[in-house]
Scaffold this motif. Sequence first.
Motif, PDB file in Angstrom:
ATOM      1  N   ASN A  62       0.798  -1.222   0.000  1.00 59.85           N
ATOM      2  CA  ASN A  62       0.000   0.000   0.000  1.00 59.85           C
ATOM      3  C   ASN A  62       0.835   1.278   0.000  1.00 59.85           C
ATOM      4  O   ASN A  62       0.620   2.182   0.813  1.00 59.85           O
ATOM      5  CB  ASN A  62      -0.974   0.010   1.181  1.00 59.85           C
ATOM      6  N   ASP A 116      -1.378   4.831  -0.794  1.00 61.98           N
ATOM      7  CA  ASP A 116      -2.111   5.519   0.285  1.00 61.98           C
ATOM      8  C   ASP A 116      -1.141   6.310   1.159  1.00 61.98           C
ATOM      9  O   ASP A 116      -1.382   7.463   1.505  1.00 61.98           O
ATOM     10  CB  ASP A 116      -2.856   4.503   1.176  1.00 61.98           C
ATOM     11  N   SER A 165      -6.664   2.182  -0.853  1.00 58.76           N
ATOM     12  CA  SER A 165      -6.352   1.075  -1.770  1.00 58.76           C
ATOM     13  C   SER A 165      -6.959  -0.236  -1.295  1.00 58.76           C
ATOM     14  O   SER A 165      -7.051  -0.496  -0.092  1.00 58.76           O
ATOM     15  CB  SER A 165      -4.837   0.914  -1.902  1.00 58.76           C
ATOM     16  N   THR A 201      -5.563  -4.912  -7.900  1.00 56.09           N
ATOM     17  CA  THR A 201      -5.669  -3.875  -6.867  1.00 56.09           C
ATOM     18  C   THR A 201      -6.418  -2.688  -7.468  1.00 56.09           C
ATOM     19  O   THR A 201      -6.458  -2.525  -8.685  1.00 56.09           O
ATOM     20  CB  THR A 201      -4.282  -3.369  -6.409  1.00 56.09           C
ATOM     21  N   THR A 215      -7.177   1.632  -6.421  1.00 52.96           N
ATOM     22  CA  THR A 215      -6.991   2.755  -5.499  1.00 52.96           C
ATOM     23  C   THR A 215      -8.002   3.839  -5.846  1.00 52.96           C
ATOM     24  O   THR A 215      -8.107   4.244  -7.003  1.00 52.96           O
ATOM     25  CB  THR A 215      -5.563   3.321  -5.609  1.00 52.96           C
TER      26      THR A 215
END
Length: 275
Positions: A146, A149, A196, A220, A222
């Motif tokens: 991550n 973020d 995310s 993934t 975001t």
Amino acid sequence: FRTVEPLEYYRRFLKENCRPDGRELGEFRATTVNIGKTGSITTADGSALVKLGNTTVICGVKAELAAPAADSANKGYIVPNVELPSLCSERFRSGPPGEEAQAASQFIADVIENSQMIVKEDLCIANGKLAWVLYCDIICLDYDGNLLDASVFALLAALKNVQLPSVVINEETGLSEVNLKQKTPLIIRKHPVATSFAIFDDTLLIVDPTAEEEDLATGTVTIVTDEEGRLCSVHKPGGSPLTGAKLQDCITRAITRHKEVKKLIDKVIKSITPK
């Protein structure tokens, strides 16, 4: 079992709606932020250190003076750069920025642009003559998933604590005069926050993935929102597709996360503001 069949190991936890580190699927890791004077980077005009679980990111903002570009005489510049040095994780090598660092830098540039957190016109000092350039260096000190973020959070926190000296252009000499005693905060017009998610087996969504979870995920996504709940960007680098309903879930969670992060930043800024 975890090393031999990591995905199966994870699935057993996900079935029970929890994760190996004890978090629920929609739960963030502990988040802390240190801003400015509390020992981030003293040479920068603004800095912040953000920890998201074990992921640690520092952002330093350096302001310099330059002439505006010919085609945008009334605008300054913002130059973000994300670095993933080999010291933050064995997955990165020393040398020129790899793909992940370049993609992260581009993502940050897009967030700045789309959210209008800083309007480039605000960085102009004298039309066609002088403007501010903000170099925003985001360096990952410890990588455990991550990155985006943590980077957006560190950038926002660092920019919130930038103070720019007053600058005037001397009419007679045509030179700029900088008054370091008179400083004004940077105008931050919007506060973008990134949230995310990792997608497991094309259907399950978990928030704030660790590096291990990112590796096992089938994709993934975001989501970046601002304080009005507006969507600033959706970043989805390939992987499993998301249904509209799932995406809506992500956006709802991102709006809640925004409030949490904003509260955290406001609290820290209040604590370092001279009474």
